[in-house]
Design a protein around this motif. Structure first.
Motif, PDB file in Angstrom:
ATOM      1  N   THR A  67      -1.372  -1.678  11.124  1.00 19.10           N
ATOM      2  CA  THR A  67       0.122  -1.206  10.800  1.00 19.10           C
ATOM      3  C   THR A  67       0.934  -2.153  10.012  1.00 19.10           C
ATOM      4  O   THR A  67       1.500  -1.908   9.116  1.00 19.10           O
ATOM      5  CB  THR A  67       0.743  -0.634  12.087  1.00 19.10           C
ATOM      6  N   TYR A  90      -1.675   4.524   6.837  1.00 16.87           N
ATOM      7  CA  TYR A  90      -1.070   4.764   8.268  1.00 16.87           C
ATOM      8  C   TYR A  90      -1.963   5.970   8.814  1.00 16.87           C
ATOM      9  O   TYR A  90      -2.277   5.664   9.942  1.00 16.87           O
ATOM     10  CB  TYR A  90       0.361   4.991   7.956  1.00 16.87           C
ATOM     11  N   ALA A  94      -3.528   6.232  12.703  1.00 21.50           N
ATOM     12  CA  ALA A  94      -3.408   7.453  13.546  1.00 21.50           C
ATOM     13  C   ALA A  94      -4.722   7.702  14.240  1.00 21.50           C
ATOM     14  O   ALA A  94      -4.843   8.320  15.230  1.00 21.50           O
ATOM     15  CB  ALA A  94      -2.439   8.445  12.835  1.00 21.50           C
ATOM     16  N   CYS A  95      -5.645   7.826  13.064  1.00 22.41           N
ATOM     17  CA  CYS A  95      -6.907   8.531  13.515  1.00 22.41           C
ATOM     18  C   CYS A  95      -7.569   7.538  14.669  1.00 22.41           C
ATOM     19  O   CYS A  95      -8.026   8.100  15.481  1.00 22.41           O
ATOM     20  CB  CYS A  95      -7.900   8.378  12.218  1.00 22.41           C
ATOM     21  N   ALA A  98      -5.902   8.001  18.133  1.00 25.19           N
ATOM     22  CA  ALA A  98      -5.878   9.239  18.547  1.00 25.19           C
ATOM     23  C   ALA A  98      -7.374   9.311  19.037  1.00 25.19           C
ATOM     24  O   ALA A  98      -7.809   9.983  20.026  1.00 25.19           O
ATOM     25  CB  ALA A  98      -5.760  10.322  17.509  1.00 25.19           C
ATOM     26  N   HIS A 109       1.132   3.949  19.150  1.00 30.54           N
ATOM     27  CA  HIS A 109       0.729   3.415  18.045  1.00 30.54           C
ATOM     28  C   HIS A 109       1.213   4.241  16.756  1.00 30.54           C
ATOM     29  O   HIS A 109       1.455   3.756  15.874  1.00 30.54           O
ATOM     30  CB  HIS A 109      -0.650   3.329  18.071  1.00 30.54           C
ATOM     31  N   ILE A 110       0.970   5.792  16.953  1.00 25.82           N
ATOM     32  CA  ILE A 110       1.239   6.377  16.157  1.00 25.82           C
ATOM     33  C   ILE A 110       2.825   6.397  15.673  1.00 25.82           C
ATOM     34  O   ILE A 110       3.340   6.365  14.423  1.00 25.82           O
ATOM     35  CB  ILE A 110       0.974   8.008  16.134  1.00 25.82           C
ATOM     36  N   THR A 142       1.077  11.391   8.840  1.00 23.07           N
ATOM     37  CA  THR A 142       0.307  10.465   9.825  1.00 23.07           C
ATOM     38  C   THR A 142       0.436  11.018  11.306  1.00 23.07           C
ATOM     39  O   THR A 142      -0.479  11.099  11.987  1.00 23.07           O
ATOM     40  CB  THR A 142       1.009   9.182   9.799  1.00 23.07           C
ATOM     41  N   PHE A 143       1.659  11.638  11.672  1.00 24.10           N
ATOM     42  CA  PHE A 143       1.666  11.955  12.916  1.00 24.10           C
ATOM     43  C   PHE A 143       0.734  13.489  13.285  1.00 24.10           C
ATOM     44  O   PHE A 143      -0.001  13.481  14.079  1.00 24.10           O
ATOM     45  CB  PHE A 143       3.239  12.697  13.230  1.00 24.10           C
ATOM     46  N   GLY A 146      -2.736  12.407  13.283  1.00 21.96           N
ATOM     47  CA  GLY A 146      -3.220  11.931  14.543  1.00 21.96           C
ATOM     48  C   GLY A 146      -3.262  12.721  15.778  1.00 21.96           C
ATOM     49  O   GLY A 146      -4.153  12.616  16.482  1.00 21.96           O
TER      50      GLY A 146
END
Length: 327
Positions: A67, A90, A94-95, A98, A109-110, A142-143, A146
């Motif tokens: 990040t 980003y 997220a991936c 998750a 992290h997300i 990103t959210f 994720g």
């Protein structure tokens, strides 16, 4: 985990170096962006090479560093369009979070990646300046990605879990067995397998009901799980049958542990024990353990029988003859 995280790092680093080299623009700090991309590439290669030996907690540091590196690259990139494109990295963070972390750690992290995205996009000291809302779309993507990846990952994981006992089901155990065989092939370590069947379990269902039978299965699963080492995998293989996978274990050690498991529950059970030999498939290993389980049932139940992978053909024929009563 290490391979996936390493692959994300290598992909991000390689793409970062490529876009740094070809993107136009004289502002910003192209050298700093290239350095961040090179660091990402080296970290990815280190994960691919040594990642499996690293403690699980170290991977949180790798994800957080990713990040930070993306944020540095966006901030210093000499081209506005390229900076917006870099914000898509980003999603890698997220991936990765998750896929491999529990929900609280994954959301942390997300959230960190989203906060960095929302801050860095309008903070770039390069003309033309981006508006305050420029980070909303990449942060929202990103959210969303994720969360979706996390949900799908957990749904796939639950497909390998027996709902009643919380153990692996047959599918999950077969996956673990194939993975253990790959490891044993690579390292040369031993591998033992046990199939256990609860004796006369059908009578419990018939006389006391299926709810009582389910309670017995749950109690057996809980009791046995507490007696196993972290690398030993117990599964409900189907009905009242359980399977136990023991990496780096000899047949004799497997027999001793099986006897401990049988003695720890009041329900009588029969077991077949065997071990893996180089070149054998998982189905062959299960079949041989099943033969041992069958012999235990035929011999009067409530016992453990070793179906050794090291038996000579003549010994096998003699044993079968004795079982048939051909003296």
């Amino acid at each position: 985990m290490s391979r996936t995280t390493g692959a994300f790092y290598v992909m991000g680093g390689a793409l970062g170096l490529l876009i740094t080299g070809i993107a136009p623009g004289s502002e910003g700090n192209r050298a700093l962006v290239g350095t961040a991309a090179a660091v990402a590439l080296l970290l990815g290669l280190s994960l691919l090479g040594w990642g499996p030996r690293l403690p699980h907690g170290i991977h949180h540091g790798y994800v957080a560093i990713a990040t930070v590196l993306v944020t540095i690259a966006i901030y210093a990139f000499p081209n506005t369009v390229g900076a917006i494109g870099l914000a898509s990295f980003y999603v890698f963070v997220a991936c990765d979070a998750a896929l491999f972390f529990a929900w609280p750690q994954a959301f942390a992290h997300i959230a960190f990646a989203m906060a960095m995205c929302l801050w860095v996009m309008p903070s770039r000291p390069i003309h033309p300046a981006l508006p305050w809302w420029s980070g909303l779309i990449p942060a929202g993507v990103t959210f969303g990605v994720g969360v979706v990846v996390g949900i799908l990952t957990r749904m796939a994981s639950e497909a390998d879990i027996d709902v009643l006992t919380g153990l692996l089901n047959r599918r999950g155990f077969d996956r673990a067995l194939n993975s253990a065989i790959e490891t044993a092939t690579r390292t040369g370590q031993g591998l033992a397998l046990v199939l256990v069947d609860l004796d006369r379990f059908q009578k419990i269902n018939d006389h006391l009901g299926h709810r009582a039978g389910d309670a017995v299965l749950q109690r057996v699963a809980d009791t046995w799980s507490k007696l196993l080492a972290p690398d030993q995998r117990l599964a409900r293989y189907g009905g009242d049958a359980f399977a136990l996978l023991m990496p780096n274990t000899t047949e004799q050690a497997a027999i001793l542990l099986t006897e401990q498991l049988r003695a720890s529950v009041t329900t009588g059970c029969s077991a077949g024990v065997t071990s893996w030999q180089s070149g054998e498939s998982g189905s062959l290993l299960v079949s041989r353990a099943d033969v041992g389980l069958y012999r235990a049932k035929q011999a009067g139940r409530n016992r453990t029988v070793l179906e050794s992978s090291r038996q000579l053909p003549l010994a096998v024929e003699l044993r079968e003859a004795i079982d048939r009563g051909a003296y």
